[in-house]
Design an enzyme around this catalytic site. Structure first.
Site, PDB file in Angstrom:
ATOM      1  N   PRO A 158      -1.909   0.799   2.245  1.00 19.05           N
ATOM      2  CA  PRO A 158      -3.178   0.071   2.264  1.00 19.05           C
ATOM      3  C   PRO A 158      -3.279  -1.015   3.332  1.00 19.05           C
ATOM      4  CG  PRO A 158      -2.420   0.331   0.020  1.00 19.05           C
ATOM      5  CD  PRO A 158      -1.326   0.866   0.902  1.00 19.05           C
ATOM      6  N   ASN A 159      -4.430  -1.029   3.963  1.00 18.12           N
ATOM      7  CA  ASN A 159      -4.837  -2.045   4.950  1.00 18.12           C
ATOM      8  C   ASN A 159      -4.157  -1.894   6.314  1.00 18.12           C
ATOM      9  OD1 ASN A 159      -6.600  -3.500   3.113  1.00 18.12           O
ATOM     10  ND2 ASN A 159      -4.711  -4.087   2.063  1.00 18.12           N
ATOM     11  N   ARG A 175      -6.251  -7.095  11.628  1.00 18.33           N
ATOM     12  CA  ARG A 175      -5.882  -7.743  10.384  1.00 18.33           C
ATOM     13  C   ARG A 175      -4.767  -8.770  10.629  1.00 18.33           C
ATOM     14  NH1 ARG A 175      -1.633  -4.962   6.336  1.00 18.33           N
ATOM     15  NH2 ARG A 175      -1.826  -6.503   4.692  1.00 18.33           N
ATOM     16  N   TYR A 219       0.798  -9.573  12.026  1.00 16.07           N
ATOM     17  CA  TYR A 219       1.050  -8.153  12.283  1.00 16.07           C
ATOM     18  C   TYR A 219       0.863  -7.731  13.737  1.00 16.07           C
ATOM     19  CZ  TYR A 219       0.876  -8.096   7.193  1.00 16.07           C
ATOM     20  OH  TYR A 219       1.112  -8.357   5.865  1.00 16.07           O
ATOM     21  N   ASN A 222       5.858   2.680   5.377  1.00 10.99           N
ATOM     22  CA  ASN A 222       5.443   1.296   5.172  1.00 10.99           C
ATOM     23  C   ASN A 222       4.409   1.357   4.049  1.00 10.99           C
ATOM     24  OD1 ASN A 222       4.479  -1.289   5.129  1.00 10.99           O
ATOM     25  ND2 ASN A 222       4.280  -1.489   7.347  1.00 10.99           N
ATOM     26  N   ALA A 282       1.280  -3.245   0.601  1.00  9.16           N
ATOM     27  CA  ALA A 282       1.310  -3.983  -0.670  1.00  9.16           C
ATOM     28  C   ALA A 282       1.860  -3.144  -1.827  1.00  9.16           C
ATOM     29  CB  ALA A 282      -0.088  -4.507  -1.001  1.00  9.16           C
ATOM     30  N   GLU A 297      12.318   2.599   4.804  1.00 12.49           N
ATOM     31  CA  GLU A 297      11.188   1.695   4.556  1.00 12.49           C
ATOM     32  C   GLU A 297      11.082   0.708   5.714  1.00 12.49           C
ATOM     33  OE1 GLU A 297      10.674   0.316   0.548  1.00 12.49           O
ATOM     34  OE2 GLU A 297      10.404  -1.749   1.211  1.00 12.49           O
ATOM     35  N   HIS A 322       8.840  -2.624   7.313  1.00 12.85           N
ATOM     36  CA  HIS A 322       7.803  -3.661   7.245  1.00 12.85           C
ATOM     37  C   HIS A 322       7.713  -4.329   8.596  1.00 12.85           C
ATOM     38  CE1 HIS A 322       7.403  -3.062   3.007  1.00 12.85           C
ATOM     39  NE2 HIS A 322       8.725  -3.062   2.923  1.00 12.85           N
ATOM     40  N   ARG A 330       8.382 -14.544   3.585  1.00  9.93           N
ATOM     41  CA  ARG A 330       6.996 -14.697   3.142  1.00  9.93           C
ATOM     42  C   ARG A 330       6.928 -15.071   1.652  1.00  9.93           C
ATOM     43  NH1 ARG A 330       3.353 -10.059   5.429  1.00  9.93           N
ATOM     44  NH2 ARG A 330       1.797 -11.643   4.861  1.00  9.93           N
TER      45      ARG A 330
HETATM   46  C1  DQA Z   1       3.796  -5.218   5.123  1.00  7.87           C
HETATM   47  C2  DQA Z   1       4.199  -6.390   4.223  1.00  7.87           C
HETATM   48  C3  DQA Z   1       3.466  -6.299   2.898  1.00  7.87           C
HETATM   49  O1  DQA Z   1       3.826  -7.400   2.057  1.00  7.87           O
HETATM   50  C4  DQA Z   1       1.975  -6.349   3.113  1.00  7.87           C
HETATM   51  O2  DQA Z   1       1.289  -6.187   1.876  1.00  7.87           O
HETATM   52  C5  DQA Z   1       1.498  -5.368   4.120  1.00  7.87           C
HETATM   53  C6  DQA Z   1       2.310  -5.117   5.305  1.00  7.87           C
HETATM   54  C7  DQA Z   1       4.451  -5.322   6.534  1.00  7.87           C
HETATM   55  O3  DQA Z   1       4.429  -4.324   7.232  1.00  7.87           O
HETATM   56  O4  DQA Z   1       4.909  -6.392   6.930  1.00  7.87           O
HETATM   57  O5  DQA Z   1       0.403  -4.848   4.013  1.00  7.87           O
HETATM   58  O6  DQA Z   1       4.288  -4.014   4.538  1.00  7.87           O
END
Ligand code: DQA
Length: 143
Positions: free
Chosen positions: A10-11, A18, A23, A75, A78, A99, A101, A108
């Site tokens: 998501p997102n 964003r 990011y 990735n 959330a 995984e 990020h 964070r």
């Molecule tokens: C994320 C970190 C997550 O906490 C966040 O919700 C994201 C992006 C990252 O790539 O740093 O959407 O996965």
């Protein structure tokens, strides 16, 4: 032919717009182009998938197992912090996963410092920016 899936949750479709201070300014399309360039000329197939919907991601992960993928770069965004279903999908698929990020989740908020999906993965890369996807790809291709 090695088949690797790059799954973004998501997102992450809004990468580049964003919260760029966290990011960065590169988009998901930029990431796809860079990863494709990295494997150009190799016997590697990359499949990209992004969804804002948990179920769609779970369906895709199951299909990767059926289609004999050799690796997953995930990735979960959330969903990483909330989704038992995503963890179960990764475990159930049995496809080696890394995984990733973009940000360092350990620097964070506390709620981001727990990953429900990490135990279903071979490794976690966090905080390298988009370079993390490249590192994951290289790792999976060397296995
Ligand atoms: C994320 C970190 C997550 O906490 C966040 O919700 C994201 C992006 C990252 O790539 O740093 O959407 O996965």
């Amino acid at each position: 032919m090695k088949k690797i899936a790059i799954i973004n949750g998501p997102n992450l479709d809004r990468l580049g717009q964003r919260e760029p201070e966290i990011y960065g300014r590169a988009t998901l399309a930029d990431l796809e182009q860079a990863l494709r360039a990295e494997v150009a000329g190799q016997a590697v197939e990359l499949e990209f998938f992004q969804s804002n919907h948990e179920g769609a991601i779970i369906d895709r992960i199951a299909s990767l197992a059926d289609r004999k993928f050799s690796g997953i770069i995930i990735n979960g965004a959330a969903l990483t912090h909330t989704s038992v279903a995503l963890r179960d999908a990764l475990l159930g698929a049995g496809v080696p996963a890394v995984e990733v990020h973009i940000s360092n989740i350990y620097k964070r908020e506390e709620f981001r410092q727990r990953s429900l999906t990490a135990p279903a993965c071979l490794a976690v890369i966090t905080g390298l920016g988009l370079e993390g996807y490249h590192a994951a790809l290289r790792f999976l291709l060397k296995r």
